[in-house]
Scaffold this motif. Structure first.
Motif, PDB file in Angstrom:
ATOM      1  N   ALA A  55     -13.681 -20.261  11.458  1.00 50.21           N
ATOM      2  CA  ALA A  55     -14.770 -19.270  11.800  1.00 50.21           C
ATOM      3  C   ALA A  55     -14.421 -18.011  12.667  1.00 50.21           C
ATOM      4  O   ALA A  55     -14.660 -16.947  12.433  1.00 50.21           O
ATOM      5  CB  ALA A  55     -15.878 -20.052  12.709  1.00 50.21           C
ATOM      6  N   GLN A  56     -13.232 -18.278  13.476  1.00 49.24           N
ATOM      7  CA  GLN A  56     -13.075 -17.048  14.509  1.00 49.24           C
ATOM      8  C   GLN A  56     -12.063 -16.225  13.895  1.00 49.24           C
ATOM      9  O   GLN A  56     -12.257 -15.009  13.884  1.00 49.24           O
ATOM     10  CB  GLN A  56     -12.123 -17.878  15.799  1.00 49.24           C
ATOM     11  CG  GLN A  56     -11.617 -16.805  16.875  1.00 49.24           C
ATOM     12  CD  GLN A  56     -10.801 -17.349  17.835  1.00 49.24           C
ATOM     13  OE1 GLN A  56     -10.836 -18.494  17.972  1.00 49.24           O
ATOM     14  NE2 GLN A  56     -10.090 -16.598  18.401  1.00 49.24           N
ATOM     15  N   LYS A  96     -12.090 -15.703  10.518  1.00 51.19           N
ATOM     16  CA  LYS A  96     -12.920 -14.779   9.644  1.00 51.19           C
ATOM     17  C   LYS A  96     -13.820 -13.795  10.304  1.00 51.19           C
ATOM     18  O   LYS A  96     -14.246 -12.699   9.649  1.00 51.19           O
ATOM     19  CB  LYS A  96     -14.021 -15.866   8.930  1.00 51.19           C
ATOM     20  CG  LYS A  96     -13.462 -16.734   7.716  1.00 51.19           C
ATOM     21  CD  LYS A  96     -14.435 -17.685   7.121  1.00 51.19           C
ATOM     22  CE  LYS A  96     -13.721 -18.695   6.414  1.00 51.19           C
ATOM     23  NZ  LYS A  96     -14.685 -19.335   5.506  1.00 51.19           N
ATOM     24  N   THR A  97     -13.910 -13.703  11.345  1.00 50.91           N
ATOM     25  CA  THR A  97     -14.675 -12.724  12.124  1.00 50.91           C
ATOM     26  C   THR A  97     -13.741 -11.576  12.568  1.00 50.91           C
ATOM     27  O   THR A  97     -13.942 -10.651  13.059  1.00 50.91           O
ATOM     28  CB  THR A  97     -15.250 -13.335  13.562  1.00 50.91           C
ATOM     29  OG1 THR A  97     -14.380 -13.716  14.347  1.00 50.91           O
ATOM     30  CG2 THR A  97     -16.340 -14.374  13.228  1.00 50.91           C
TER      31      THR A  97
END
Length: 236
Positions: free
Chosen positions: A186-187, A189-190
């Motif tokens: 998730a990190q 992808k940001t």
């Protein structure tokens, strides 16, 4: 062996000559004692003849002069005879003891001495070598038992050092690597592609060790969300 034989022969010659000289001296002293005894006997006969003719004083003078001189010489000769006999007995006993050392026994003694000169240094050298090998073995075993710091660091990305892993508790750590991997994905992808993703920083924030973080980063790399470069991991 040759020196022993020469020494023995020299000793035998010297003792033989000494015994011969003492024997000759004893014979002379024995002859002297016999002569002195005859002189005393003759003087006694002459003194008796003088007494028979009434010359008592002259008879006494003759007996005293001859007997005193002969007695002194006789005592000296007897002393020399006794001393010579003792010396001859001592020499013969020494020769008998020396003759008991047979040539064969002398050869064995020489052989044993020669062997000791070769065996003793060899045993000492063997002991020194054995001691050196034991010391080397101890040093080698200590080196094997000592853990290598380089081995523990194997598997970490370049430029990353080990961070002690925080003890796992229900309040501080996620339940499994899968949850941490989800957080990393998730990190990533940001972030914009090429943005560095710091393994050490992620491990610190996730409160896990660098080894565990490295394993999670490799799984994320297989998923394609990050990739490893020369400067470390970056967002894909």
């Amino acid at each position: 062996m040759t020196s022993i034989s020469v020494s023995k022969a020299t000793h035998e010659v010297m003792t033989t000559e000494r015994v011969s000289a003492l024997t000759n001296m004893a014979q002379k002293d024995s002859a002297l004692i016999s002569q002195l005894d005859k002189e005393i006997s003759d003087a006694g006969a002459q003194a008796n003849d003088l007494r028979a003719r009434g010359m008592v004083s002259k008879a006494l003078e003759l007996e005293e002069s001859v007997s005193s001189r002969a007695a002194a010489q006789r005592a000296q000769a007897l002393a020399r005879l006794n001393a010579g006999s003792l010396e001859i007995a001592h020499i013969k006993s020494g020769v008998a003891k020396a003759s008991s050392l047979t040539p064969l026994l002398a050869q064995f003694l020489c052989l044993g001495f020669a062997m000791s000169l070769e065996i003793v240094p060899a045993l000492i050298l063997a002991g020194v070598r054995s001691s050196g090998r034991s010391s080397t073995g101890v040093v080698a075993s200590e080196a094997i038992e000592t853990p290598s710091l380089g081995i523990e660091a194997t598997g970490l990305p370049e430029g990353v050092t080990e961070t002690p892993e925080t003890p796992k508790t229900g309040e501080t750590l996620p339940d499994s690597n899968a949850e941490i991997l989800k957080t990393l994905v998730a990190q990533a992808k940001t972030l914009a592609p090429g943005t560095p993703v710091r393994l050490k920083e992620f491990a610190k924030n996730s409160r896990i060790g660098n080894l565990r973080a490295g394993e999670i980063f490799r799984k994320a790399e297989t998923l394609g969300v990050i990739k490893k470069t020369t400067i470390g991991y970056v967002a894909a």
